[in-house]
Design a protein around this motif. Structure first.
Motif, PDB file in Angstrom:
ATOM      1  N   VAL A 123       0.832  -1.218   0.000  1.00 26.22           N
ATOM      2  CA  VAL A 123       0.000   0.000   0.000  1.00 26.22           C
ATOM      3  C   VAL A 123       0.864   1.264   0.000  1.00 26.22           C
ATOM      4  CG1 VAL A 123      -2.077  -0.997   1.018  1.00 26.22           C
ATOM      5  CG2 VAL A 123      -0.270  -0.172   2.519  1.00 26.22           C
ATOM      6  N   ASP A 124       2.108   1.133  -0.452  1.00 27.77           N
ATOM      7  CA  ASP A 124       3.019   2.287  -0.432  1.00 27.77           C
ATOM      8  C   ASP A 124       2.478   3.482  -1.227  1.00 27.77           C
ATOM      9  OD1 ASP A 124       3.426   0.363  -2.540  1.00 27.77           O
ATOM     10  OD2 ASP A 124       5.137   1.546  -3.224  1.00 27.77           O
ATOM     11  N   LEU A 125       1.810   3.222  -2.346  1.00 28.70           N
ATOM     12  CA  LEU A 125       1.323   4.327  -3.181  1.00 28.70           C
ATOM     13  C   LEU A 125       0.160   5.064  -2.501  1.00 28.70           C
ATOM     14  CD1 LEU A 125       1.442   2.518  -6.648  1.00 28.70           C
ATOM     15  CD2 LEU A 125       3.100   4.140  -5.724  1.00 28.70           C
ATOM     16  N   HIS A 126      -0.655   4.306  -1.762  1.00 30.24           N
ATOM     17  CA  HIS A 126      -1.749   4.935  -0.998  1.00 30.24           C
ATOM     18  C   HIS A 126      -1.127   5.893   0.023  1.00 30.24           C
ATOM     19  CE1 HIS A 126      -4.870   1.599  -1.779  1.00 30.24           C
ATOM     20  NE2 HIS A 126      -3.758   1.144  -2.315  1.00 30.24           N
ATOM     21  N   PRO A 163      -0.410   3.057 -12.169  1.00 32.96           N
ATOM     22  CA  PRO A 163      -1.827   3.444 -12.013  1.00 32.96           C
ATOM     23  C   PRO A 163      -2.607   2.476 -11.110  1.00 32.96           C
ATOM     24  CG  PRO A 163      -1.495   2.395 -14.143  1.00 32.96           C
ATOM     25  CD  PRO A 163      -0.137   2.471 -13.505  1.00 32.96           C
ATOM     26  N   SER A 164      -2.255   2.470  -9.832  1.00 33.38           N
ATOM     27  CA  SER A 164      -2.954   1.600  -8.872  1.00 33.38           C
ATOM     28  C   SER A 164      -4.406   2.056  -8.711  1.00 33.38           C
ATOM     29  CB  SER A 164      -2.237   1.657  -7.524  1.00 33.38           C
ATOM     30  OG  SER A 164      -3.136   1.363  -6.474  1.00 33.38           O
ATOM     31  N   VAL A 165      -5.320   1.102  -8.803  1.00 32.65           N
ATOM     32  CA  VAL A 165      -6.751   1.413  -8.677  1.00 32.65           C
ATOM     33  C   VAL A 165      -7.051   1.895  -7.258  1.00 32.65           C
ATOM     34  CG1 VAL A 165      -9.081   0.445  -8.809  1.00 32.65           C
ATOM     35  CG2 VAL A 165      -7.329  -0.300 -10.439  1.00 32.65           C
ATOM     36  N   GLY A 166      -6.615   1.113  -6.274  1.00 25.38           N
ATOM     37  CA  GLY A 166      -6.909   1.453  -4.882  1.00 25.38           C
ATOM     38  C   GLY A 166      -6.275   2.765  -4.469  1.00 25.38           C
ATOM     39  N   ALA A 167      -5.016   3.003  -4.882  1.00 21.75           N
ATOM     40  CA  ALA A 167      -4.349   4.246  -4.489  1.00 21.75           C
ATOM     41  C   ALA A 167      -5.060   5.436  -5.137  1.00 21.75           C
ATOM     42  CB  ALA A 167      -2.879   4.208  -4.895  1.00 21.75           C
ATOM     43  N   THR A 305      -6.948  -8.261 -15.185  1.00 18.11           N
ATOM     44  CA  THR A 305      -6.401  -9.402 -14.449  1.00 18.11           C
ATOM     45  C   THR A 305      -7.516 -10.235 -13.802  1.00 18.11           C
ATOM     46  OG1 THR A 305      -4.991 -10.030 -12.582  1.00 18.11           O
ATOM     47  CG2 THR A 305      -5.943  -7.837 -12.488  1.00 18.11           C
ATOM     48  N   ASP A 306      -8.617  -9.575 -13.418  1.00 16.48           N
ATOM     49  CA  ASP A 306      -9.722 -10.304 -12.780  1.00 16.48           C
ATOM     50  C   ASP A 306     -10.409 -11.278 -13.737  1.00 16.48           C
ATOM     51  OD1 ASP A 306      -9.164  -8.924 -10.519  1.00 16.48           O
ATOM     52  OD2 ASP A 306     -11.045  -7.835 -10.395  1.00 16.48           O
ATOM     53  N   MET A 307     -10.221 -11.107 -15.044  1.00 21.12           N
ATOM     54  CA  MET A 307     -10.859 -12.012 -16.014  1.00 21.12           C
ATOM     55  C   MET A 307      -9.935 -13.146 -16.451  1.00 21.12           C
ATOM     56  SD  MET A 307     -13.922 -11.418 -16.675  1.00 21.12           S
ATOM     57  CE  MET A 307     -13.850 -12.789 -17.785  1.00 21.12           C
ATOM     58  N   ASN A 327       0.511  -9.773 -15.719  1.00 16.78           N
ATOM     59  CA  ASN A 327       1.434  -8.690 -15.381  1.00 16.78           C
ATOM     60  C   ASN A 327       1.067  -7.944 -14.104  1.00 16.78           C
ATOM     61  OD1 ASN A 327       3.114  -8.954 -17.647  1.00 16.78           O
ATOM     62  ND2 ASN A 327       1.649  -7.861 -18.930  1.00 16.78           N
ATOM     63  N   VAL A 328      -0.095  -8.247 -13.512  1.00 18.21           N
ATOM     64  CA  VAL A 328      -0.560  -7.409 -12.393  1.00 18.21           C
ATOM     65  C   VAL A 328      -0.357  -8.075 -11.026  1.00 18.21           C
ATOM     66  CG1 VAL A 328      -2.482  -6.052 -11.470  1.00 18.21           C
ATOM     67  CG2 VAL A 328      -2.225  -6.314 -13.940  1.00 18.21           C
ATOM     68  N   PHE A 329      -0.903  -9.270 -10.847  1.00 15.21           N
ATOM     69  CA  PHE A 329      -0.770  -9.969  -9.562  1.00 15.21           C
ATOM     70  C   PHE A 329      -0.032 -11.290  -9.761  1.00 15.21           C
ATOM     71  CE2 PHE A 329      -4.557  -7.329  -8.528  1.00 15.21           C
ATOM     72  CZ  PHE A 329      -3.982  -6.626  -7.477  1.00 15.21           C
TER      73      PHE A 329
HETATM   74  C1  UD1 Z   1      -8.321  -3.501  -7.550  1.00 14.50           C
HETATM   75  C2  UD1 Z   1      -9.473  -4.476  -7.573  1.00 14.50           C
HETATM   76  C3  UD1 Z   1      -8.997  -5.847  -8.039  1.00 14.50           C
HETATM   77  C4  UD1 Z   1      -8.289  -5.725  -9.387  1.00 14.50           C
HETATM   78  C5  UD1 Z   1      -7.200  -4.668  -9.323  1.00 14.50           C
HETATM   79  C6  UD1 Z   1      -6.545  -4.411 -10.669  1.00 14.50           C
HETATM   80  C7  UD1 Z   1     -10.943  -3.686  -5.817  1.00 14.50           C
HETATM   81  C8  UD1 Z   1     -11.568  -3.938  -4.499  1.00 14.50           C
HETATM   82  N1  UD1 Z   1     -10.051  -4.572  -6.246  1.00 14.50           N
HETATM   83  O1  UD1 Z   1      -7.384  -3.980  -6.603  1.00 14.50           O
HETATM   84  O2  UD1 Z   1     -10.135  -6.694  -8.156  1.00 14.50           O
HETATM   85  O3  UD1 Z   1      -7.711  -6.955  -9.711  1.00 14.50           O
HETATM   86  O4  UD1 Z   1      -7.745  -3.417  -8.855  1.00 14.50           O
HETATM   87  O5  UD1 Z   1      -7.503  -4.068 -11.620  1.00 14.50           O
HETATM   88  O6  UD1 Z   1     -11.286  -2.744  -6.508  1.00 14.50           O
HETATM   89  N2  UD1 Z   1       0.547  -1.813  -5.918  1.00 14.50           N
HETATM   90  C9  UD1 Z   1       1.702  -1.350  -5.330  1.00 14.50           C
HETATM   91  N3  UD1 Z   1       1.595  -0.392  -4.351  1.00 14.50           N
HETATM   92  C10 UD1 Z   1       0.390   0.110  -3.942  1.00 14.50           C
HETATM   93  C11 UD1 Z   1      -0.780  -0.383  -4.561  1.00 14.50           C
HETATM   94  C12 UD1 Z   1      -0.672  -1.339  -5.557  1.00 14.50           C
HETATM   95  O7  UD1 Z   1       2.805  -1.787  -5.664  1.00 14.50           O
HETATM   96  O8  UD1 Z   1       0.357   0.976  -3.052  1.00 14.50           O
HETATM   97  C13 UD1 Z   1       0.641  -2.877  -6.985  1.00 14.50           C
HETATM   98  C14 UD1 Z   1      -0.033  -4.174  -6.553  1.00 14.50           C
HETATM   99  O9  UD1 Z   1       0.835  -4.989  -5.807  1.00 14.50           O
HETATM  100  C15 UD1 Z   1      -0.388  -4.804  -7.887  1.00 14.50           C
HETATM  101  C16 UD1 Z   1      -0.691  -3.588  -8.768  1.00 14.50           C
HETATM  102  O10 UD1 Z   1      -0.104  -2.456  -8.100  1.00 14.50           O
HETATM  103  O11 UD1 Z   1       0.702  -5.490  -8.419  1.00 14.50           O
HETATM  104  C17 UD1 Z   1      -2.162  -3.359  -8.996  1.00 14.50           C
HETATM  105  O12 UD1 Z   1      -2.805  -3.093  -7.792  1.00 14.50           O
HETATM  106  P1  UD1 Z   1      -4.054  -2.107  -7.668  1.00 14.50           P
HETATM  107  O13 UD1 Z   1      -4.342  -1.501  -9.004  1.00 14.50           O
HETATM  108  O14 UD1 Z   1      -3.801  -1.189  -6.525  1.00 14.50           O
HETATM  109  O15 UD1 Z   1      -5.212  -3.110  -7.317  1.00 14.50           O
HETATM  110  P2  UD1 Z   1      -6.210  -3.050  -6.087  1.00 14.50           P
HETATM  111  O16 UD1 Z   1      -6.730  -1.657  -5.918  1.00 14.50           O
HETATM  112  O17 UD1 Z   1      -5.602  -3.723  -4.913  1.00 14.50           O
END
Ligand code: UD1
Length: 418
Positions: A123-126, A163-167, A305-307, A327-329
């Motif tokens: 969660v470093d980017l958050h 481009p992290s989704v959660g961040a 990646t979810d598909m 490439n993602v997880f």
């Molecule tokens: C969200 C989705 C998940 C989906 C993913 C990618 C939700 C609840 N979950 O997860 O279903 O598979 O997007 O479309 O919406 N990363 C970092 N540092 C960070 C954050 C992420 O290195 O602070 C990396 C992760 O390890 C991963 C990549 O970024 O390799 C993608 O993660 P992220 O886009 O953040 O996915 P989530 O938000 O966790």
């Protein structure tokens, strides 16, 4: 523990109604805490992740009522700043409460989300984003503690190196409660970001650029009460599209958000499916075995990646050799060993899976180890000869309201055995 019993070799026919978006509703629920008032959400999926988020919101002092697919959240009496450890541990998405709680109450504490079966998920980017807005963030003993400076958070320019989704979501929610404008570059472009931005706009926040890498966000007035409708879940729709690829047949997916499923639909077409866009969703038809494909996952608009696991299941009964690059997880391929129990031929080397399609899979006992991998096993079992028993249902129910109801509605022989 419930188990899905699935009989294979029946083609699908009928209509499936697609539930509301899981990855859309979770950040929207978190964002509702920004407002000292009431939010009404419609078409909310009745899934375990939503129930878990509801538990957290209630524990923090929000008043939540869920009636069928309508959720009413009143966050006027919100006081809690500490996310209960047991609930935070159940759901990684609890991390997205950092932004809105910081903005609303000035401080927040939660446990660091642990490793997940599909990968490390840091969660470093958050944290860097929240720090850029002025928060002081400490991590240690498996906890994250964040506090606002005296004057609250301040809008700023932030660049995300990935481009992290959660961040992106966390930063947008914190920025929605900050003074002044935030410009976020390198933002995720996933449809769920557009959903969150649509909700923030409905609450009265000015947002420009959702769905592009540059998002400008500014709070211009007090937040307002909102009624918001969640679109259909693109991954659930893609899962059932994958079910038709595996089992064959002709199915209408009502409320499938076709405009946000381009890569999934394109891949299904390459595999031999006919996909038509209708006013109410999409119609998928498939005859014969899937053709081989090459898939590479990436941030939207690349292949989701979810598909990936579901398409691996379809490739497993295709003719010819498919290649999938994740490439993602890093641990998404963990489903491969369960697919092998059904007779799939899959070789994994680092980020690449080579899938040699076989003529038929064979029913077996298998176990879901993650949400989308579990759905992929259900889909694969539809194409297996004889009966399959799928354990680990608790992973599937995190994201699917009732996968057996949905597939049985289209003629599959699938039951949930308590
Ligand atoms: C969200 C989705 C998940 C989906 C993913 C990618 C939700 C609840 N979950 O997860 O279903 O598979 O997007 O479309 O919406 N990363 C970092 N540092 C960070 C954050 C992420 O290195 O602070 C990396 C992760 O390890 C991963 C990549 O970024 O390799 C993608 O993660 P992220 O886009 O953040 O996915 P989530 O938000 O966790």
């Amino acid at each position: 523990m419930s188990v899905l019993r699935i009989e294979g070799s029946y083609s699908l026919e009928g209509t499936i109604k697609i539930q509301g978006s899981k990855n859309g509703v979770l950040p929207v629920m978190a964002a509702s805490l920004l407002h000292n008032g009431t939010t009404v959400l419609e078409h909310v999926p009745k899934i375990q992740d939503v129930f878990c988020m509801l538990g957290i919101l209630s524990a923090l002092g929000a008043d939540c009522r869920m009636e069928e697919n309508r959720l009413v959240i009143s966050a006027s009496a919100l006081t809690g700043t500490k996310i209960p450890e047991t609930l935070a541990g159940q759901m990684r998405s609890s991390v997205m409460l950092l932004g809105p709680l910081l903005a609303r109450l000035g401080q927040v504490e939660t446990s660091l989300p642990g490793g997940c079966r599909i990968g490390k998920r840091p969660v470093d980017l958050h944290i860097r984003g929240l720090e850029a807005l002025g928060a002081r963030v400490e991590t240690g003993d498996g906890r994250i503690r964040a506090v606002c400076p005296a004057g609250g958070l301040t809008g700023v320019n932030i660049h995300l190196p990935y481009p992290s989704v959660g961040a992106t979501e966390n930063i947008l929610m914190a920025a929605a409660g900050a003074q002044g404008e935030t410009v976020l570059t390198g933002a995720a472009r996933e449809p769920e970001i557009e959903i969150l931005c649509g909700f923030l706009q409905a609450m009265g926040v000015s947002v420009e650029g959702a769905g592009t890498p540059v998002i400008r966000i500014r709070k211009t007035s007090a937040f307002q009460d909102t009624c918001f409708f969640l679109p259909g879940d693109r991954i659930v729709a893609g899962t059932y599209l994958g079910a038709v690829l595996c089992a064959g047949g002709r199915v209408v997916l009502e409320r499938a958000p076709a405009g946000h499923m381009e890569r999934t639909i394109a891949t299904a077409r390459q595999m031999g499916a006919q996909v038509e866009t209708l006013e109410q969703g999409i119609r998928v038809s498939m005859r014969g075995r899937p053709r081989p494909v090459r898939i590479e996952t990436g941030p939207y608009p690349e292949f989701p990646t979810d598909m990936q696991s579901v398409m691996m299941a379809a490739a497993a009964i295709g003719y010819g050799t498919s290649r999938i690059r994740e490439n993602v997880f890093e641990n998404r391929f963990c489903v491969a060993k369960e697919l092998q129990k059904l007779g799939a031929h899959i070789i994994i080397e680092n980020k690449i899976a080579v899938v040699d399609g076989v003529k038929a899979l064979k029913g077996a006992s298998v176990a879901a180890e993650d949400l989308r991998g579990g759905a992929a096993l259900a889909v694969a079992a539809l194409a297996a000869e004889g009966s399959s028993f799928l354990g680990g249902y608790e992973h599937i129910s995190r994201g699917y309201e009732d996968i057996s109801r949905d597939l049985a509605g289209a003629g599959a022989h699938i039951t949930l055995v308590p």
